[in-house]
Design a protein around this motif. Sequence first.
Motif, PDB file in Angstrom:
ATOM      1  N   THR A 231     -23.967  20.321   3.544  1.00  0.00           N
ATOM      2  CA  THR A 231     -24.844  20.199   2.374  1.00  0.00           C
ATOM      3  C   THR A 231     -26.106  19.408   2.740  1.00  0.00           C
ATOM      4  N   SER A 253     -28.734  22.429 -10.515  1.00  0.00           N
ATOM      5  CA  SER A 253     -27.999  22.123  -9.286  1.00  0.00           C
ATOM      6  C   SER A 253     -26.887  21.103  -9.535  1.00  0.00           C
ATOM      7  N   ASP A 294     -19.558  16.399   0.802  1.00  0.00           N
ATOM      8  CA  ASP A 294     -19.850  17.711   1.396  1.00  0.00           C
ATOM      9  C   ASP A 294     -18.881  18.770   0.869  1.00  0.00           C
ATOM     10  N   HIS A 297     -19.241  20.987  -2.244  1.00  0.00           N
ATOM     11  CA  HIS A 297     -20.106  22.176  -2.183  1.00  0.00           C
ATOM     12  C   HIS A 297     -21.202  22.177  -3.245  1.00  0.00           C
ATOM     13  N   GLN A 299     -25.374  21.368  -4.231  1.00  0.00           N
ATOM     14  CA  GLN A 299     -26.592  21.820  -3.555  1.00  0.00           C
ATOM     15  C   GLN A 299     -27.208  20.692  -2.710  1.00  0.00           C
ATOM     16  N   TYR A 300     -26.996  19.445  -3.127  1.00  0.00           N
ATOM     17  CA  TYR A 300     -27.616  18.323  -2.419  1.00  0.00           C
ATOM     18  C   TYR A 300     -26.691  17.105  -2.403  1.00  0.00           C
ATOM     19  N   ILE A 301     -26.867  16.290  -1.341  1.00  0.00           N
ATOM     20  CA  ILE A 301     -26.269  14.954  -1.322  1.00  0.00           C
ATOM     21  C   ILE A 301     -27.439  13.966  -1.286  1.00  0.00           C
ATOM     22  N   ASN A 326     -29.559  19.310   8.687  1.00  0.00           N
ATOM     23  CA  ASN A 326     -29.211  20.543   8.017  1.00  0.00           C
ATOM     24  C   ASN A 326     -30.453  21.215   7.477  1.00  0.00           C
ATOM     25  N   LYS A 328     -30.155  24.062   5.334  1.00  0.00           N
ATOM     26  CA  LYS A 328     -29.775  24.976   4.252  1.00  0.00           C
ATOM     27  C   LYS A 328     -30.780  24.900   3.115  1.00  0.00           C
TER      28      LYS A 328
END
Length: 328
Positions: A231, A253, A294, A297, A299-301, A326, A328
């Motif tokens: 993520t 999100s 993570d 799942h 969209q963001y951390i 990352n 993504k």
Amino acid sequence: MSDSSERNLIERAAALLKAGELVSFPTETVYGLGADASNPEALRKLYAAKGRPSSHPVIVHVAGAEQAKQWVSSLPESFTILAERFWPGPLTMVMPRAEHVPDQVTGGQDTVALRVPAHPLALELLAAFEGGVAAPSANRFGRLSPTKADDVRREFGDAVALVLDGGPCAVGIESTILDLSSGTARILRPGMVIASQIEEVLGIEVTTHAAETAPALRVPGSLPGHYAPVTPLMLLPWEELQTKMRQFVAAGSTVGVLSFKTASDVHGAVNWHQARLDADDYAQQLYAVLRKLDQLHGQYILVEEPPREAQWIGIHDRLRRAANGNSK
Ligand code: TXA
Ligand code: MG
């Protein structure tokens, strides 16, 4: 576990290493994926399992300072003082290599990295094996390091002959790597042993190699994308974190948050983890918390920037890499 069944397990692990198999074992920092450091075939197996380029050097783990001497061609002056003060423990020393050290261990360089880990199971294994164990962190190349036996089992399954379970790691981030090979003392990877502690016993200045400028080949841990969750992760000051969180949630999100503050403004779209303002505690839990966030799942951390004090430098380093790691 009874003493005798633990003894048997250690004996089995040592025998597997001698037979060229891979064994994962706990250290006080993170779990290692071990191979006989004098067996090129076992080392090839190790690189293949990790998916790691074979030009990247690995740390040799030994039972004590005496054993470490067998792997070097000359001992830097500061070695004995540092070994007495910090071993067993989370400090790795880079020194001139002995001739017999396989190229797969050193990545073809003229130095070798050595460490005596502090976890009792690691020390028992190294004593039973009676040799050096090459052990990178037991994760696939570029992923989060494991701090529990289950993390290793999930990542490698049958590719590892045996995983010794020593519970959660006490330190939680990888060892401090100190380069003593060129007459100075230079930190190549910051960790929970900090420059001022080393300076205190050596009485000389310790420099820190800026991770961002490190040549990727020499210290692959310095590739900006190391230690990353899947993520996308952002490292932000508190105010910005709040703004981003609101924007992302408004856009539909789901976000994970790692912050020192109490959860605020939180509902179903936000998974909040509150950390204590204590570097040892934070490091100990860091990878487990990132793994947990993570696995949700989202969209963001979003991670709140920790303090800047020396004790947090290793943590900052891992968080920055996680943020870079990352696309993504
Ligand atoms: O805490 C730790 O150090 C853990 C546990 C298992 O001991 N191990 C670990 O290994 O973090 P690994 O392979 O994930 O990271 C080792 C780092 C790599 O960045 C590697 O480039 C560096 O050590 N290294 C190994 N040998 C070196 C050498 N001769 N010169 C410079 N860096 C070296
Ligand atoms: Mg690693």
